[in-house]
Design an enzyme around this catalytic site. Structure first.
Site, PDB file in Angstrom:
ATOM      1  N   THR A   1       0.844  -1.188   0.000  1.00 54.83           N
ATOM      2  CA  THR A   1       0.000   0.000   0.000  1.00 54.83           C
ATOM      3  C   THR A   1       0.881   1.241   0.000  1.00 54.83           C
ATOM      4  O   THR A   1       1.916   1.284   0.654  1.00 54.83           O
ATOM      5  CB  THR A   1      -0.944   0.020   1.213  1.00 54.83           C
ATOM      6  OG1 THR A   1      -1.857  -1.079   1.101  1.00 54.83           O
ATOM      7  CG2 THR A   1      -1.749   1.310   1.286  1.00 54.83           C
TER       8      THR A   1
ATOM      9  N   PHE B   1       1.033   5.236   0.866  1.00 51.93           N
ATOM     10  CA  PHE B   1       0.419   6.252   1.718  1.00 51.93           C
ATOM     11  C   PHE B   1       0.975   7.616   1.331  1.00 51.93           C
ATOM     12  O   PHE B   1       2.133   7.733   0.913  1.00 51.93           O
ATOM     13  CB  PHE B   1       0.721   5.981   3.191  1.00 51.93           C
ATOM     14  CG  PHE B   1       0.222   4.650   3.685  1.00 51.93           C
ATOM     15  CD1 PHE B   1      -1.003   4.549   4.324  1.00 51.93           C
ATOM     16  CD2 PHE B   1       0.973   3.491   3.510  1.00 51.93           C
ATOM     17  CE1 PHE B   1      -1.473   3.315   4.775  1.00 51.93           C
ATOM     18  CE2 PHE B   1       0.517   2.268   3.955  1.00 51.93           C
ATOM     19  CZ  PHE B   1      -0.703   2.177   4.585  1.00 51.93           C
TER      20      PHE B   1
END
Length: 368
Positions: free
Chosen positions: A268, A270
């Site tokens: 992921t 961010f």
């Protein structure tokens, strides 16, 4: 061979090696504190020059981390070296005032892990209930920086973050990329006892194949975060959570099934949000949102200056425009800083063609 008299690979006794380590530790302690004093002097010079009290400089930190990684000759890995120096910088900065960093909470989320990876542990953590709350907290000055998820390698973009970037005055000042390991955490003694599985919608999606194979009859319940999922599962022995190691540990949940995400590669990205874009570092990325009248060849025309100046586009994502039905805006990531000459010229040409062009931030590329 006894511990006290045995010789190491250098021929030294264990006692001698330990004495050498103690001497190195003493020297490290002296040097770390010397660095902290130097950092305080930098802050004093800036304050005397009339600069604001925010002494955190994302560009400078990225340059330091890249420099020490390039100089690293092992045996510690580059990742270990980056983590050590980030914590040193975090502690030095906190001598002036700990940074206030808002993130998608509660405690134990992957977003908190990303915030700590980027800023170190010497910050004041502000866990908030939603992505919109993180934006509002930084916009209002309650936090200097915010951290929100923007993209997962298997599930794609976090559309709420994209939509909020479109309307917010905040700038992207950094990015964090993290490998995501999803675990099944539960007090149930067997999979057959599990009736409900809690997680964030992204967590449920990332583990879809595992759930369909091992818990096909269990109800899947989306909640605000994986940490909230762990909290709920801790209160119900017939429930489970898909959550991080940190969340499971925080709520004292056993992890009978670790690493259940679909596929080995699950990461992921961010974004770090602030009020001003950092200066160029030479290893930067620029994010922007752009739109043009809906007509044949419109997008190709908008992107033509990038090809003309030899610029590298790393991401293109479309979202429905808030201006009208079947109209779209495009989120673009580019290699380079908006102040780099070629990119600056290309953006100027794109501005002439676009009905909307908003630079969301120019920032250092992620340092692992």
């Amino acid at each position: 061979m006894s511990e006290t008299t045995g010789a190491g690979v250098t021929g030294e006794s264990l006692e001698s090696i330990r004495a050498r380590i103690d001497g190195i530790d003493d020297e490290l302690l002296k040097l770390v504190n010397e660095r902290a004093r130097a950092a305080a002097e930098v802050a004093a010079v800036k304050q005397a020059a009339g600069e604001s009290g925010d002494y955190y400089r994302p560009a400078r930190e990225a340059q330091v981390l890249r420099r020490v990684r390039d100089a690293n000759q092992g045996p510690l890995s580059d990742e270990d070296i980056s983590r050590l120096f980030r914590e040193i910088m975090s502690a030095c900065l906190a001598l002036q005032r700990p940074l206030r960093v808002a993130f998608l909470g509660p405690e134990g989320t992957f977003t908190q892990e990303a915030a700590l990876k980027h800023f170190g542990h010497s910050i004041r953590s502000l866990p908030l209930e939603g992505i919109d709350a993180v934006f509002r907290e930084v916009e209002a000055g309650g936090a200097e920086y915010g951290v929100v998820p923007v993209e997962n390698s298997t599930e794609g973009m976090v559309t709420h973050t994209l939509d909020r970037l479109l309307s917010s005055p905040l700038q992207i000042v950094g990015e964090v990329e993290m490998a995501i390991v999803q675990n099944l955490a539960t007090r149930a003694t067997s999979l057959g006892e599990i009736r409900r599985v809690y997680s964030h919608s992204q967590g449920l999606a990332q583990c879809r194949a595992w759930l369909e194979t091992h818990l096909p009859a269990a109800e899947r319940i989306a909640v605000s975060s994986t940490a909230e999922a762990a909290r709920l599962a801790a209160e119900d022995s017939s429930a489970a959570a898909i959550a991080s190691d940190a969340a499971a540990e925080r709520y004292e949940l056993p992890v009978p099934q670790p690493s259940i995400q679909d596929g080995a590669a699950n990461s992921t990205r961010f974004l770090v949000l602030g009020k001003e874009s950092p200066e160029p570092t030479g290893e930067d990325k620029t994010s922007l949102v752009i739109a043009r009248e809906n007509r044949p060849g419109g997008l190709a025309g908008l992107l033509a200056p990038l090809a003309r100046y030899g610029l590298n586009m790393t991401r293109l994502e479309s979202r429905p425009s808030p201006e009208g039905m079947w109209e779209y805006v495009f989120f673009i990531d580019l290699v380079g800083h908006a102040e780099d000459p070629d990119l600056k010229r290309a953006l100027g040409e794109m501005q002439q063609l676009a009905s909307l062009l908003k630079i969301l931030g120019s920032y250092p590329r992620s340092v692992a």
